[in-house]
Design a protein around this motif. Sequence first.
Motif, mmCIF file in Angstrom:
data_model
loop_
_atom_site.group_PDB
_atom_site.id
_atom_site.type_symbol
_atom_site.label_atom_id
_atom_site.label_comp_id
_atom_site.label_asym_id
_atom_site.label_seq_id
_atom_site.Cartn_x
_atom_site.Cartn_y
_atom_site.Cartn_z
ATOM 1 N N ARG A 25 -8.036 -4.034 1.244
ATOM 2 C CA ARG A 25 -6.630 -4.450 1.416
ATOM 3 C C ARG A 25 -5.854 -4.073 0.164
ATOM 4 O O ARG A 25 -6.329 -4.295 -0.963
ATOM 5 C CB ARG A 25 -6.560 -5.978 1.625
ATOM 6 C CG ARG A 25 -7.274 -6.429 2.871
ATOM 7 C CD ARG A 25 -6.295 -6.997 3.911
ATOM 8 N NE ARG A 25 -6.960 -7.051 5.216
ATOM 9 C CZ ARG A 25 -7.584 -8.120 5.692
ATOM 10 N NH1 ARG A 25 -7.601 -9.236 5.010
ATOM 11 N NH2 ARG A 25 -8.169 -8.079 6.883
ATOM 12 N N LYS A 26 -4.678 -3.517 0.369
ATOM 13 C CA LYS A 26 -3.869 -3.116 -0.775
ATOM 14 C C LYS A 26 -3.143 -4.340 -1.328
ATOM 15 O O LYS A 26 -2.461 -5.035 -0.586
ATOM 16 C CB LYS A 26 -2.835 -2.078 -0.339
ATOM 17 C CG LYS A 26 -3.436 -0.736 0.074
ATOM 18 C CD LYS A 26 -2.313 0.206 0.498
ATOM 19 C CE LYS A 26 -2.833 1.529 0.954
ATOM 20 N NZ LYS A 26 -1.786 2.399 1.512
ATOM 21 N N ASP A 27 -3.327 -4.614 -2.593
ATOM 22 C CA ASP A 27 -2.505 -5.640 -3.247
ATOM 23 C C ASP A 27 -2.037 -5.048 -4.575
ATOM 24 O O ASP A 27 -2.180 -3.857 -4.790
ATOM 25 C CB ASP A 27 -3.261 -6.984 -3.387
ATOM 26 C CG ASP A 27 -4.538 -6.860 -4.204
ATOM 27 O OD1 ASP A 27 -4.745 -5.799 -4.827
ATOM 28 O OD2 ASP A 27 -5.320 -7.822 -4.227
ATOM 29 N N VAL A 28 -1.499 -5.885 -5.450
ATOM 30 C CA VAL A 28 -0.903 -5.293 -6.654
ATOM 31 C C VAL A 28 -1.868 -5.261 -7.837
ATOM 32 O O VAL A 28 -1.448 -5.241 -8.975
ATOM 33 C CB VAL A 28 0.405 -6.025 -7.056
ATOM 34 C CG1 VAL A 28 1.533 -5.643 -6.125
ATOM 35 C CG2 VAL A 28 0.182 -7.521 -7.094
ATOM 36 N N ARG A 29 -3.151 -5.227 -7.531
ATOM 37 C CA ARG A 29 -4.099 -5.230 -8.640
ATOM 38 C C ARG A 29 -4.201 -3.859 -9.321
ATOM 39 O O ARG A 29 -3.905 -2.830 -8.743
ATOM 40 C CB ARG A 29 -5.481 -5.692 -8.178
ATOM 41 C CG ARG A 29 -6.302 -4.677 -7.435
ATOM 42 C CD ARG A 29 -7.586 -5.299 -6.948
ATOM 43 N NE ARG A 29 -7.326 -6.540 -6.240
ATOM 44 C CZ ARG A 29 -8.145 -7.577 -6.245
ATOM 45 N NH1 ARG A 29 -9.270 -7.525 -6.927
ATOM 46 N NH2 ARG A 29 -7.840 -8.663 -5.575
ATOM 47 N N LYS A 30 -4.646 -3.918 -10.568
ATOM 48 C CA LYS A 30 -4.999 -2.709 -11.326
ATOM 49 C C LYS A 30 -6.493 -2.781 -11.526
ATOM 50 O O LYS A 30 -7.026 -3.843 -11.884
ATOM 51 C CB LYS A 30 -4.316 -2.746 -12.698
ATOM 52 C CG LYS A 30 -2.853 -2.441 -12.646
ATOM 53 C CD LYS A 30 -2.664 -0.986 -13.038
ATOM 54 C CE LYS A 30 -1.235 -0.541 -12.935
ATOM 55 N NZ LYS A 30 -1.164 0.925 -12.902
ATOM 56 N N SER B 129 -3.181 2.745 5.999
ATOM 57 C CA SER B 129 -1.903 2.208 6.485
ATOM 58 C C SER B 129 -1.202 1.581 5.283
ATOM 59 O O SER B 129 -1.726 1.629 4.162
ATOM 60 C CB SER B 129 -2.153 1.154 7.573
ATOM 61 O OG SER B 129 -2.764 0.027 6.991
ATOM 62 N N GLU B 130 -0.054 0.962 5.520
ATOM 63 C CA GLU B 130 0.679 0.338 4.401
ATOM 64 C C GLU B 130 -0.128 -0.785 3.774
ATOM 65 O O GLU B 130 -0.026 -1.053 2.589
ATOM 66 C CB GLU B 130 1.999 -0.237 4.917
ATOM 67 C CG GLU B 130 2.942 0.837 5.358
ATOM 68 C CD GLU B 130 4.358 0.578 4.914
ATOM 69 O OE1 GLU B 130 4.729 -0.598 4.808
ATOM 70 O OE2 GLU B 130 5.068 1.580 4.693
ATOM 71 N N TYR C 209 -4.607 4.732 -5.310
ATOM 72 C CA TYR C 209 -4.503 3.271 -5.307
ATOM 73 C C TYR C 209 -5.383 2.643 -6.401
ATOM 74 O O TYR C 209 -5.003 1.673 -7.038
ATOM 75 C CB TYR C 209 -4.885 2.724 -3.923
ATOM 76 C CG TYR C 209 -4.996 1.220 -3.891
ATOM 77 C CD1 TYR C 209 -3.865 0.422 -4.055
ATOM 78 C CD2 TYR C 209 -6.231 0.599 -3.732
ATOM 79 C CE1 TYR C 209 -3.965 -0.958 -4.065
ATOM 80 C CE2 TYR C 209 -6.334 -0.777 -3.739
ATOM 81 C CZ TYR C 209 -5.200 -1.550 -3.906
ATOM 82 O OH TYR C 209 -5.307 -2.914 -3.926
ATOM 83 N N THR C 210 -6.571 3.219 -6.610
ATOM 84 C CA THR C 210 -7.517 2.611 -7.571
ATOM 85 C C THR C 210 -7.473 3.319 -8.924
ATOM 86 O O THR C 210 -8.329 3.054 -9.772
ATOM 87 C CB THR C 210 -8.964 2.664 -7.037
ATOM 88 O OG1 THR C 210 -9.344 4.045 -6.877
ATOM 89 C CG2 THR C 210 -9.118 1.949 -5.718
#
Length: 256
Positions: free
Chosen positions: A158-163, A58-59, A82-83
């Motif tokens: 959970r999606k956050d703005v990490r790299k 999901s978002e 994402y990763t």
Amino acid sequence: MITINSYVKPESLEEAYELNQKRANRILGGMMWMRLGSGRVQTAIDLSGMGLDQIEESEEEFKIGCMCTLRQLELHKGINQYTDGAVRECVRHIVGVQFRNQATVGGSIFGRFGFSDVLTCFLAMDCYVELYKGGIVPLREFVCQKRDRDILVNVIIRKDVRKIRYVSSRRTKTDFPVIACGVAKAGEEWQVSVGARPMKAVLVTEKADERNAAEIAEKLTEQVTFGSNMRGSSEYRKALAKVLIRRQIEALMEEC
Ligand SMILES: Cc1cc2nc3c(=O)[nH]c(=O)nc-3n(C[C@H](O)[C@H](O)[C@H](O)COP(=O)(O)OP(=O)(O)OC[C@H]3O[C@@H](n4cnc5c(N)ncnc54)[C@H](O)[C@@H]3O)c2cc1C
């Protein structure tokens, strides 16, 4: 050799949980680790009939069912986008494709194995486990909890703005890692997980400030306890970890 007296494929998690309260009974993941053990299992509880082999995106998050295989993680476009390929990197050394088609995410995370690439990589993300009775628990807490008879239902990223980046070192291809590191830049913080120490993975953090990568890697490594086994001494592991962490920080500094 492991001996199983009876086999049940429950239709609900409640039924599986009730069965699992008996010490002689065991939940089955992919059975890749369990089959190497010995002893007698009264009832083997197969979770494969409950649709827990799906990855939902999901978002806000990825929800990974406990019966998803390591191969599903490796091939999942959304997770690897994402990763930036870190999840693919953490599983690609694990034995071979046929093996990864069987070993499950649930077995890998619930087992909390010291050598686990999967646990190490997931610990460097904003990750949670959903337990049938225990509810949603941050992975960093779950890692420290004593093993109980709950069921791991989903793993949530959970999606956050990490790299994030993942790296491991092995003495030979497909062996267990000598050391494994997940390095993430999350806002103003470096969050680094170190696994195969050879104890289970730990998460350490440092402020992301003007210091160079070598200084930050030094401080992060100082927070980790290392041990020795047949694959390497604690001194060797510490030296490796420092270099691997520094290189990933340098790469992320260039990207950010
Ligand atoms: C030869 C070999 C080499 C390996 N090399 C590596 C490696 O280099 N890196 C790495 O990270 N891993 C490695 N592994 C571990 C592997 O990736 C899996 O983590 C391991 O096999 C467990 O997954 P499984 O699905 O087979 O679980 P199983 O063996 O079926 O189960 C493991 C344990 O977890 C419990 N369990 C399973 N699912 C659940 C659930 N949903 N809820 C509660 N309890 C549950 C079981 O009862 C059991 O106690 C290796 C394993 C083997 C056998």
